[in-house]
Design a protein around this motif. Structure first.
Motif, PDB file in Angstrom:
ATOM      1  N   HIS A   9      31.820   0.390 -32.898  1.00  0.00           N
ATOM      2  CA  HIS A   9      30.780   1.149 -32.130  1.00  0.00           C
ATOM      3  C   HIS A   9      29.812   1.355 -33.293  1.00  0.00           C
ATOM      4  O   HIS A   9      29.780   1.933 -34.246  1.00  0.00           O
ATOM      5  CB  HIS A   9      31.186   2.419 -31.618  1.00  0.00           C
ATOM      6  N   CYS A  10      28.459   1.052 -33.051  1.00  0.00           N
ATOM      7  CA  CYS A  10      27.404   1.513 -33.921  1.00  0.00           C
ATOM      8  C   CYS A  10      26.293   1.965 -33.140  1.00  0.00           C
ATOM      9  O   CYS A  10      26.026   1.996 -31.852  1.00  0.00           O
ATOM     10  CB  CYS A  10      26.593  -0.075 -34.293  1.00  0.00           C
ATOM     11  N   ASP A  11      25.620   2.912 -33.669  1.00  0.00           N
ATOM     12  CA  ASP A  11      24.656   4.000 -33.062  1.00  0.00           C
ATOM     13  C   ASP A  11      23.346   3.094 -32.838  1.00  0.00           C
ATOM     14  O   ASP A  11      22.798   3.088 -31.775  1.00  0.00           O
ATOM     15  CB  ASP A  11      24.281   5.100 -33.857  1.00  0.00           C
ATOM     16  N   MET A  12      22.797   2.372 -33.711  1.00  0.00           N
ATOM     17  CA  MET A  12      21.616   1.832 -33.322  1.00  0.00           C
ATOM     18  C   MET A  12      21.391   0.233 -34.095  1.00  0.00           C
ATOM     19  O   MET A  12      21.903   0.157 -35.356  1.00  0.00           O
ATOM     20  CB  MET A  12      20.409   2.448 -34.085  1.00  0.00           C
ATOM     21  N   VAL A  13      21.541  -0.902 -33.106  1.00  0.00           N
ATOM     22  CA  VAL A  13      21.404  -2.065 -33.802  1.00  0.00           C
ATOM     23  C   VAL A  13      20.324  -2.811 -33.664  1.00  0.00           C
ATOM     24  O   VAL A  13      19.749  -2.810 -32.488  1.00  0.00           O
ATOM     25  CB  VAL A  13      22.479  -2.793 -33.019  1.00  0.00           C
ATOM     26  N   GLU A  14      19.633  -3.242 -34.637  1.00  0.00           N
ATOM     27  CA  GLU A  14      18.358  -4.260 -34.611  1.00  0.00           C
ATOM     28  C   GLU A  14      18.790  -5.743 -34.650  1.00  0.00           C
ATOM     29  O   GLU A  14      19.063  -6.080 -36.152  1.00  0.00           O
ATOM     30  CB  GLU A  14      17.172  -3.841 -35.321  1.00  0.00           C
ATOM     31  N   VAL A  21      21.378   1.466 -38.001  1.00  0.00           N
ATOM     32  CA  VAL A  21      21.687   2.568 -38.255  1.00  0.00           C
ATOM     33  C   VAL A  21      22.528   3.521 -37.715  1.00  0.00           C
ATOM     34  O   VAL A  21      22.812   3.404 -36.530  1.00  0.00           O
ATOM     35  CB  VAL A  21      20.048   3.200 -38.063  1.00  0.00           C
ATOM     36  N   GLU A  22      23.325   4.182 -38.455  1.00  0.00           N
ATOM     37  CA  GLU A  22      24.327   4.966 -37.916  1.00  0.00           C
ATOM     38  C   GLU A  22      23.698   6.506 -38.347  1.00  0.00           C
ATOM     39  O   GLU A  22      23.198   6.817 -39.454  1.00  0.00           O
ATOM     40  CB  GLU A  22      25.581   4.851 -38.983  1.00  0.00           C
ATOM     41  N   PHE A  23      24.159   7.261 -37.241  1.00  0.00           N
ATOM     42  CA  PHE A  23      23.740   8.948 -37.359  1.00  0.00           C
ATOM     43  C   PHE A  23      24.868   9.506 -37.641  1.00  0.00           C
ATOM     44  O   PHE A  23      25.714   9.802 -36.695  1.00  0.00           O
ATOM     45  CB  PHE A  23      23.063   9.173 -36.270  1.00  0.00           C
TER      46      PHE A  23
END
Length: 122
Positions: A9-14, A21-23
């Motif tokens: 699981h990844c928080d934000m993927v571009e 970007v992981e929070f």
């Protein structure tokens, strides 16, 4: 995100930039440094740029990570979003200079609403 047959699981993927970007909020990630490092290392070894935004008192785990200070409630979203955006821009600048990411792709990705990112962190 799948890595060696295992879903991560990844928080934000571009995906176009291979940027994740992981929070890392201090409540949920306290005591999870080893797990967070392993996950980020696996992703980096697969060619991804990984930035962890770590809420204080959590310390950065890698040169591409940044600590987001605890701020008064009214300042949190705006200030945290600004810190996150500036740091991701620095990481993308290094990637552009190294030829990992094109300038056009980095510019397109940085139009994200970073105030929303600040709300996610806090």
């Amino acid at each position: 995100m799948q890595d060696r047959g295992r879903w991560l699981h990844c928080d934000m993927v571009e995906a176009g930039l291979k940027l994740i970007v992981e929070f890392d909020g201090s409540y949920w990630h306290r005591g999870r440094d080893a797990h967070d490092k392993r996950k980020a290392t696996r992703l980096r070894n697969s060619g991804w740029i990984v930035v962890r935004l770590r809420e204080a008192p959590l310390e950065p785990l890698h040169a591409d990570d940044v600590q987001i200070p605890k701020l008064p409630t009214r300042e949190q979203p705006t200030a945290a979003g600004r810190i996150a955006r500036e740091h991701v821009l620095q990481v993308l600048y290094k990637a552009v200079c190294s030829g990992t990411v094109t300038l056009a792709a980095a510019q397109k990705a940085t139009t994200t609403d970073w105030t929303t990112v600040g709300q996610i962190i806090h």
